[in-house]
Write a protein that holds these residues in place. Sequence first.
Motif, short mmCIF file in Angstrom:
data_model
loop_
_atom_site.label_atom_id
_atom_site.label_comp_id
_atom_site.label_asym_id
_atom_site.label_seq_id
_atom_site.Cartn_x
_atom_site.Cartn_y
_atom_site.Cartn_z
N PRO A 1 0.81 -1.23 0.00
CA PRO A 1 0.00 0.00 0.00
C PRO A 1 0.84 1.27 0.00
O PRO A 1 0.49 2.26 -0.66
CB PRO A 1 -0.82 -0.13 1.28
N GLY A 2 1.96 1.26 0.71
CA GLY A 2 2.82 2.44 0.75
C GLY A 2 3.37 2.77 -0.63
O GLY A 2 3.47 3.95 -0.99
N ILE B 1 -8.12 -4.74 0.95
CA ILE B 1 -8.74 -3.63 1.66
C ILE B 1 -7.76 -2.48 1.87
O ILE B 1 -8.11 -1.31 1.66
CB ILE B 1 -9.29 -4.11 3.02
N ASP B 2 -6.52 -2.78 2.26
CA ASP B 2 -5.58 -1.70 2.55
C ASP B 2 -5.15 -0.97 1.28
O ASP B 2 -4.89 0.24 1.30
CB ASP B 2 -4.36 -2.20 3.34
N THR B 3 -5.13 -1.67 0.16
CA THR B 3 -4.83 -1.01 -1.11
C THR B 3 -5.97 -0.07 -1.50
O THR B 3 -5.75 1.06 -1.94
CB THR B 3 -4.61 -2.04 -2.23
N GLN C 1 -10.48 -10.20 -3.48
CA GLN C 1 -10.74 -10.95 -2.27
C GLN C 1 -12.14 -10.63 -1.76
O GLN C 1 -12.56 -9.47 -1.79
CB GLN C 1 -9.69 -10.62 -1.20
N PRO C 2 -12.88 -11.66 -1.29
CA PRO C 2 -14.28 -11.43 -0.89
C PRO C 2 -14.46 -10.30 0.13
O PRO C 2 -15.42 -9.53 0.04
CB PRO C 2 -14.69 -12.79 -0.29
N ASP C 3 -13.54 -10.17 1.07
CA ASP C 3 -13.71 -9.14 2.10
C ASP C 3 -13.40 -7.74 1.57
O ASP C 3 -13.63 -6.74 2.25
CB ASP C 3 -12.85 -9.45 3.32
N ALA C 4 -12.88 -7.67 0.34
CA ALA C 4 -12.58 -6.36 -0.24
C ALA C 4 -13.77 -5.77 -0.98
O ALA C 4 -13.75 -4.59 -1.33
CB ALA C 4 -11.38 -6.48 -1.19
N ILE C 5 -14.81 -6.58 -1.23
CA ILE C 5 -15.97 -6.08 -1.97
C ILE C 5 -16.65 -4.95 -1.21
O ILE C 5 -17.00 -3.91 -1.78
CB ILE C 5 -16.96 -7.22 -2.27
#
Length: 265
Positions: free
Chosen positions: A56-57, A83-85, A116-120
């Motif tokens: 991400p950085g 998520i962090d991206t 990834q599913p949690d990124a939706i």
Amino acid sequence: MTAIALTIAGSDSGGGAGIQADLKTFSALGVFGTSVITAITAQNTQGVRGVEDISPGMVAAQIDALFDDMEIGAAKIGMVSRIDTIAVIAAGLRRHKVRPVLDPVMVATSGDRLLQPDAIDALRGELLPLAAIVTPNLPEAALLSGMPVAEDEAQMIAQAEMLLKAGAGAVLVKGGHGKGPESTDLLLDGNSLTRLSRPRIDTPNTHGTGCTLSAAIAAGLARGLPLAEAVAQARDYLHGALLAGAALAIGKGSGPVHHFHRWWR
């Protein structure tokens, strides 16, 4: 001034989608292309063999380096799998006051899941409200809206309206995954509905169609076109790339569209 567009997306080692397709599209449409790479993929026309995310950085550093130096007229977002991206991209867009074209890349043409599913939820909550336009295909619109895949235009409109309520400036629901002799896209901007139809093209070479269309819209916006005109121009370009791409023989699977069909013989 030279029109400049930015793609924030993953790299496709096969050259047919992702960053590579976006930069080809920008160039084909007379726009200088810049890029922020979010992930590296090992893939070819047959499928995705591996995905490695950029930190991400480093994603944030790429964004700031470009906007600190260049007058970027439009941006598009493609593959963002974490998520962090998503969080650092959203922060960068807010920091530099950018409303991008959002192509919610979730599944590759080969069927491989790229998000990834949690990124939706993060994409829906962080990036969708910042988008000038979001360009989901039928499966992506279903995932974003939490509804079954649309089987008719009424269902496509209902899902598009949900995405408008979630904050998108406009929605282009693409009908390429549908059936019938025509492929129909629906453009909604909160005030009007535009039905955009083309004859369906019988070709196995469809890799990178979503990336190419969203990049072409961003190219039009970078050149100062109104949104509806940028969408129309992008669809014309993609239609030609699909027609010409049917004759390409690249790889053993789903080959790419022909980004430089106006120049190559």
